[in-house]
Design an enzyme around this catalytic site. Sequence first.
Site, PDB file in Angstrom:
ATOM      1  N   ASP A 230      10.849 -14.952  -6.935  1.00 50.40           N
ATOM      2  CA  ASP A 230      10.228 -13.823  -6.248  1.00 50.40           C
ATOM      3  C   ASP A 230       9.924 -12.738  -7.280  1.00 50.40           C
ATOM      4  O   ASP A 230      10.798 -12.358  -8.071  1.00 50.40           O
ATOM      5  CB  ASP A 230      11.162 -13.277  -5.168  1.00 50.40           C
ATOM      6  CG  ASP A 230      10.514 -12.179  -4.343  1.00 50.40           C
ATOM      7  OD1 ASP A 230       9.905 -12.504  -3.328  1.00 50.40           O
ATOM      8  OD2 ASP A 230      10.619 -10.998  -4.745  1.00 50.40           O
ATOM      9  N   ILE A 231       8.677 -12.250  -7.285  1.00 45.09           N
ATOM     10  CA  ILE A 231       8.296 -11.195  -8.230  1.00 45.09           C
ATOM     11  C   ILE A 231       8.970  -9.887  -7.817  1.00 45.09           C
ATOM     12  O   ILE A 231       8.858  -9.453  -6.665  1.00 45.09           O
ATOM     13  CB  ILE A 231       6.765 -11.025  -8.262  1.00 45.09           C
ATOM     14  CG1 ILE A 231       6.103 -12.336  -8.697  1.00 45.09           C
ATOM     15  CG2 ILE A 231       6.363  -9.889  -9.202  1.00 45.09           C
ATOM     16  CD1 ILE A 231       4.592 -12.322  -8.615  1.00 45.09           C
ATOM     17  N   GLU A 273       4.677 -12.939  -2.484  1.00 42.50           N
ATOM     18  CA  GLU A 273       4.969 -13.000  -3.916  1.00 42.50           C
ATOM     19  C   GLU A 273       6.060 -14.017  -4.237  1.00 42.50           C
ATOM     20  O   GLU A 273       6.648 -13.995  -5.322  1.00 42.50           O
ATOM     21  CB  GLU A 273       5.386 -11.618  -4.437  1.00 42.50           C
ATOM     22  CG  GLU A 273       6.695 -11.081  -3.881  1.00 42.50           C
ATOM     23  CD  GLU A 273       6.548 -10.302  -2.574  1.00 42.50           C
ATOM     24  OE1 GLU A 273       7.420  -9.470  -2.296  1.00 42.50           O
ATOM     25  OE2 GLU A 273       5.556 -10.530  -1.850  1.00 42.50           O
TER      26      GLU A 273
END
Length: 365
Positions: A230-231, A273
């Site tokens: 996950d960004i 994301e």
Amino acid sequence: MTSSDPQAQVQELRRQLQSLLEAAKANERKLDRFDALERRLVAVGSMEELVNLLLVDCRADFNLDAAELWLLDPDEELRRALPALPMVKAPQLLDNHAPLKALFGAARTTRLVGAADAPLLAQAFGEGSPVRSAALLPLIRQGLLIGSLHFGSRDPERYDAESGTKFLDRLSAIAAIAIESMLNRERLRRAGMTDGLTGVHNRRYFDHRSLIEFSQAVRHRYPLACLFLDIDHFKAINDRHGHPAGDEVLRQVGGLIQRSLRTGDLAARYGGEEFVVLLPRTDLAGACEVAERIRLMVQEAPFVTPEGGTLSATLSVGLAMLPAQATSFAELLGAADRALYDAKRGGRNRTVADEAAGDAAAASP
């Protein structure tokens, strides 16, 4: 026919008639072979089958000494699709039109060339080729030259420049249609399983493929690792730099993930994301190495924005191994998701392995 002997004249007429009948039969056999080939071209179901038909079966059916297929591939669609296919002979993929223009010029019509055109034969079949005559067929669709098909023979008289090209012209048209159809089918297939923004697989494809990987791992008792990525602070990137910049970060992160994986590994955009990665036949140590490699590549990358500027980004990774007594893939995915949550809660920009990962690794044979 100058003889005044009626019997000699009859014999000569019979000879000529026999010659015409033999030529007609030869043309009929040729037409039958071309007709059978056209039917097979129309019915092909894959690019692999099409290439093998044109380069292997045609060579055998028409007693050729060489067959080559050139296909224009400036966007590398075929380069991505063909390497994994088990083909006896692969086509030559062209980055631009220059080689095709050298063969056909502005005419773009079938060319029959003999030994006098040795440089052209060498260009079409390669230096040192035994080909002494050839038919060069342009493949044209919707007015565009998309490739060429080359048939070559050691016999310098096989493709005489004065011979007709009706059958060959029709074959090139059918082959071009079949190639375009296969390319469109490949584009649709890729569109159905690929995320349009990042280029990695989409959630739909992942949901299908993950069940296959899970069942294979359980059946054959090999390790299966799952990474949830996950960004970090992605909303802040969108708020500060705009959604186009956020899209560029997603696209570039997807590319970094793909470059970090082996053939057989699976990466997909899970949503927003979030990305997910499956690593078949990978133990805990190997999975940690892949996760850290991806994390560090993202951390060190200068992400280029649409305006030409750069920004930084990081991501958090949750890692889980297939539980020894797993009954569904959801267990593995849930464990990786929990580990990702722990990575976020622990400060982000880090890899965290699920507590059960060590136990699963220890239980693996």
